[in-house]
Design a protein around this motif. Sequence first.
Motif, PDB file in Angstrom:
ATOM      1  N   MET A   1       0.849  -1.175   0.000  1.00 36.67           N
ATOM      2  CA  MET A   1       0.000   0.000   0.000  1.00 36.67           C
ATOM      3  C   MET A   1       0.894   1.237   0.000  1.00 36.67           C
ATOM      4  SD  MET A   1      -3.055   1.040   2.670  1.00 36.67           S
ATOM      5  CE  MET A   1      -3.828  -0.527   2.663  1.00 36.67           C
ATOM      6  N   SER A   2       0.582   2.163  -0.860  1.00 39.28           N
ATOM      7  CA  SER A   2       1.409   3.362  -0.979  1.00 39.28           C
ATOM      8  C   SER A   2       1.138   4.318   0.176  1.00 39.28           C
ATOM      9  CB  SER A   2       1.118   4.059  -2.306  1.00 39.28           C
ATOM     10  OG  SER A   2      -0.175   4.597  -2.282  1.00 39.28           O
ATOM     11  N   VAL A   3       2.011   5.282   0.317  1.00 43.35           N
ATOM     12  CA  VAL A   3       1.885   6.258   1.397  1.00 43.35           C
ATOM     13  C   VAL A   3       0.620   7.105   1.215  1.00 43.35           C
ATOM     14  CG1 VAL A   3       2.973   8.254   2.463  1.00 43.35           C
ATOM     15  CG2 VAL A   3       4.367   6.321   1.787  1.00 43.35           C
ATOM     16  N   ALA A   4       0.341   7.492  -0.019  1.00 39.32           N
ATOM     17  CA  ALA A   4      -0.854   8.294  -0.276  1.00 39.32           C
ATOM     18  C   ALA A   4      -2.120   7.513   0.038  1.00 39.32           C
ATOM     19  CB  ALA A   4      -0.867   8.750  -1.733  1.00 39.32           C
ATOM     20  N   ASN A   5      -2.123   6.233  -0.276  1.00 34.49           N
ATOM     21  CA  ASN A   5      -3.288   5.409   0.016  1.00 34.49           C
ATOM     22  C   ASN A   5      -3.476   5.236   1.525  1.00 34.49           C
ATOM     23  OD1 ASN A   5      -5.494   3.863  -0.448  1.00 34.49           O
ATOM     24  ND2 ASN A   5      -4.393   2.084  -1.239  1.00 34.49           N
ATOM     25  N   LYS A   6      -2.378   5.065   2.259  1.00 36.22           N
ATOM     26  CA  LYS A   6      -2.464   4.957   3.720  1.00 36.22           C
ATOM     27  C   LYS A   6      -2.990   6.245   4.334  1.00 36.22           C
ATOM     28  CE  LYS A   6       1.237   1.637   4.473  1.00 36.22           C
ATOM     29  NZ  LYS A   6       2.556   1.405   5.073  1.00 36.22           N
ATOM     30  N   ARG A   7      -2.554   7.375   3.804  1.00 39.03           N
ATOM     31  CA  ARG A   7      -2.998   8.671   4.303  1.00 39.03           C
ATOM     32  C   ARG A   7      -4.502   8.855   4.050  1.00 39.03           C
ATOM     33  NH1 ARG A   7       0.670  12.311   1.855  1.00 39.03           N
ATOM     34  NH2 ARG A   7       2.118  11.643   3.435  1.00 39.03           N
ATOM     35  N   ALA A   8      -4.950   8.451   2.883  1.00 38.31           N
ATOM     36  CA  ALA A   8      -6.377   8.554   2.553  1.00 38.31           C
ATOM     37  C   ALA A   8      -7.207   7.634   3.428  1.00 38.31           C
ATOM     38  CB  ALA A   8      -6.591   8.221   1.080  1.00 38.31           C
ATOM     39  N   GLN A   9      -6.721   6.429   3.683  1.00 37.46           N
ATOM     40  CA  GLN A   9      -7.438   5.499   4.554  1.00 37.46           C
ATOM     41  C   GLN A   9      -7.513   6.032   5.982  1.00 37.46           C
ATOM     42  OE1 GLN A   9      -9.113   2.729   3.744  1.00 37.46           O
ATOM     43  NE2 GLN A   9      -8.662   3.210   1.613  1.00 37.46           N
ATOM     44  N   ALA A  10      -6.441   6.653   6.465  1.00 34.11           N
ATOM     45  CA  ALA A  10      -6.447   7.219   7.812  1.00 34.11           C
ATOM     46  C   ALA A  10      -7.457   8.365   7.917  1.00 34.11           C
ATOM     47  CB  ALA A  10      -5.046   7.713   8.177  1.00 34.11           C
ATOM     48  N   ARG A  11      -7.560   9.195   6.867  1.00 37.08           N
ATOM     49  CA  ARG A  11      -8.543  10.277   6.884  1.00 37.08           C
ATOM     50  C   ARG A  11      -9.963   9.732   6.904  1.00 37.08           C
ATOM     51  NH1 ARG A  11     -12.048  13.442   4.223  1.00 37.08           N
ATOM     52  NH2 ARG A  11     -11.973  12.357   2.274  1.00 37.08           N
ATOM     53  N   LEU A  12     -10.214   8.675   6.140  1.00 39.28           N
ATOM     54  CA  LEU A  12     -11.545   8.086   6.128  1.00 39.28           C
ATOM     55  C   LEU A  12     -11.913   7.493   7.487  1.00 39.28           C
ATOM     56  CD1 LEU A  12     -11.634   6.443   2.596  1.00 39.28           C
ATOM     57  CD2 LEU A  12     -12.785   8.520   3.367  1.00 39.28           C
ATOM     58  N   LYS A  13     -10.932   6.904   8.182  1.00 35.30           N
ATOM     59  CA  LYS A  13     -11.196   6.390   9.526  1.00 35.30           C
ATOM     60  C   LYS A  13     -11.544   7.521  10.490  1.00 35.30           C
ATOM     61  CE  LYS A  13      -8.529   2.618  10.799  1.00 35.30           C
ATOM     62  NZ  LYS A  13      -7.223   2.009  11.075  1.00 35.30           N
ATOM     63  N   ARG A  14     -10.804   8.636  10.388  1.00 30.10           N
ATOM     64  CA  ARG A  14     -11.118   9.791  11.240  1.00 30.10           C
ATOM     65  C   ARG A  14     -12.486  10.354  10.891  1.00 30.10           C
ATOM     66  NH1 ARG A  14      -5.656  11.128  10.079  1.00 30.10           N
ATOM     67  NH2 ARG A  14      -6.371  12.630   8.525  1.00 30.10           N
ATOM     68  N   GLN A  15     -12.818  10.369   9.604  1.00 24.82           N
ATOM     69  CA  GLN A  15     -14.107  10.896   9.166  1.00 24.82           C
ATOM     70  C   GLN A  15     -15.259  10.088   9.766  1.00 24.82           C
ATOM     71  OE1 GLN A  15     -14.758  10.521   4.991  1.00 24.82           O
ATOM     72  NE2 GLN A  15     -16.539  11.834   4.993  1.00 24.82           N
ATOM     73  N   VAL A  16     -15.158   8.786   9.733  1.00 31.10           N
ATOM     74  CA  VAL A  16     -16.204   7.929  10.290  1.00 31.10           C
ATOM     75  C   VAL A  16     -16.306   8.126  11.802  1.00 31.10           C
ATOM     76  CG1 VAL A  16     -16.831   5.514  10.716  1.00 31.10           C
ATOM     77  CG2 VAL A  16     -16.083   6.241   8.451  1.00 31.10           C
ATOM     78  N   ARG A  17     -15.176   8.243  12.464  1.00 32.37           N
ATOM     79  CA  ARG A  17     -15.158   8.416  13.915  1.00 32.37           C
ATOM     80  C   ARG A  17     -15.817   9.730  14.319  1.00 32.37           C
ATOM     81  NH1 ARG A  17      -9.876   7.301  14.778  1.00 32.37           N
ATOM     82  NH2 ARG A  17      -9.268   9.479  14.732  1.00 32.37           N
ATOM     83  N   VAL A  18     -15.530  10.794  13.582  1.00 31.77           N
ATOM     84  CA  VAL A  18     -16.119  12.097  13.890  1.00 31.77           C
ATOM     85  C   VAL A  18     -17.602  12.117  13.536  1.00 31.77           C
ATOM     86  CG1 VAL A  18     -16.097  14.530  13.230  1.00 31.77           C
ATOM     87  CG2 VAL A  18     -13.964  13.369  13.719  1.00 31.77           C
ATOM     88  N   ARG A  19     -17.972  11.510  12.409  1.00 29.64           N
ATOM     89  CA  ARG A  19     -19.352  11.554  11.941  1.00 29.64           C
ATOM     90  C   ARG A  19     -20.297  10.783  12.851  1.00 29.64           C
ATOM     91  NH1 ARG A  19     -20.458  12.510   6.661  1.00 29.64           N
ATOM     92  NH2 ARG A  19     -18.678  13.879   6.835  1.00 29.64           N
ATOM     93  N   ARG A  20     -19.761   9.804  13.630  1.00 29.93           N
ATOM     94  CA  ARG A  20     -20.598   9.095  14.581  1.00 29.93           C
ATOM     95  C   ARG A  20     -21.175  10.042  15.629  1.00 29.93           C
ATOM     96  NH1 ARG A  20     -16.701   5.127  16.591  1.00 29.93           N
ATOM     97  NH2 ARG A  20     -15.992   4.389  14.599  1.00 29.93           N
ATOM     98  N   LYS A  21     -20.411  11.055  15.984  1.00 31.72           N
ATOM     99  CA  LYS A  21     -20.813  11.968  17.043  1.00 31.72           C
ATOM    100  C   LYS A  21     -21.461  13.242  16.521  1.00 31.72           C
ATOM    101  CE  LYS A  21     -16.958  10.385  19.793  1.00 31.72           C
ATOM    102  NZ  LYS A  21     -15.689  10.714  20.401  1.00 31.72           N
ATOM    103  N   VAL A  22     -21.104  13.677  15.326  1.00 30.44           N
ATOM    104  CA  VAL A  22     -21.548  14.966  14.808  1.00 30.44           C
ATOM    105  C   VAL A  22     -22.754  14.760  13.905  1.00 30.44           C
ATOM    106  CG1 VAL A  22     -20.880  16.924  13.380  1.00 30.44           C
ATOM    107  CG2 VAL A  22     -19.236  15.929  14.942  1.00 30.44           C
ATOM    108  N   ARG A  23     -23.878  15.351  14.285  1.00 32.20           N
ATOM    109  CA  ARG A  23     -25.099  15.309  13.491  1.00 32.20           C
ATOM    110  C   ARG A  23     -25.667  16.711  13.395  1.00 32.20           C
ATOM    111  NH1 ARG A  23     -24.497  11.087  11.045  1.00 32.20           N
ATOM    112  NH2 ARG A  23     -24.811   9.095  12.011  1.00 32.20           N
TER     113      ARG A  23
END
Length: 122
Positions: A1-23
């Motif tokens: 997995m490339s560095v850019a792909n890892k960075r994008a996956q990490a952002r998506l994980k943060r996005q899901v974590r934040v979206r669980r709480k923010v409505r």
Amino acid sequence: MSVANKRAQARLKRQVRVRRKVRGTTGRPRLCIYRSAKHIYAQIIEDITGTTLVAASTVCKDVADGQKYTGNIEAAKAVGEAIAKKALEKNIKQVVFDRNGFLYHGRIQALADAAREAGLSF
């Protein structure tokens, strides 16, 4: 997995974590930010109906007219002021800030500070 792909996956994980709480509700909609290399986008969304109430970005001509480059902090400040101005015209004063998985620094922080100074509360 490339560095850019890892960075994008990490952002998506943060996005899901934040979206669980923010409505976004009718009384307090969600201010959602997206940042790309060249542009920054902001929109105020009511999650109950799934509608976008207000939107502003560096792609819009009224924001990008005075900008030499649209991927910097000055452009983010212009978008923050524009989104706050449009929101206040529609009588939206309070929002919930959704950084969309992006780290709160640089352009994201500049947009948030400019929106607060222009009258939005979050």
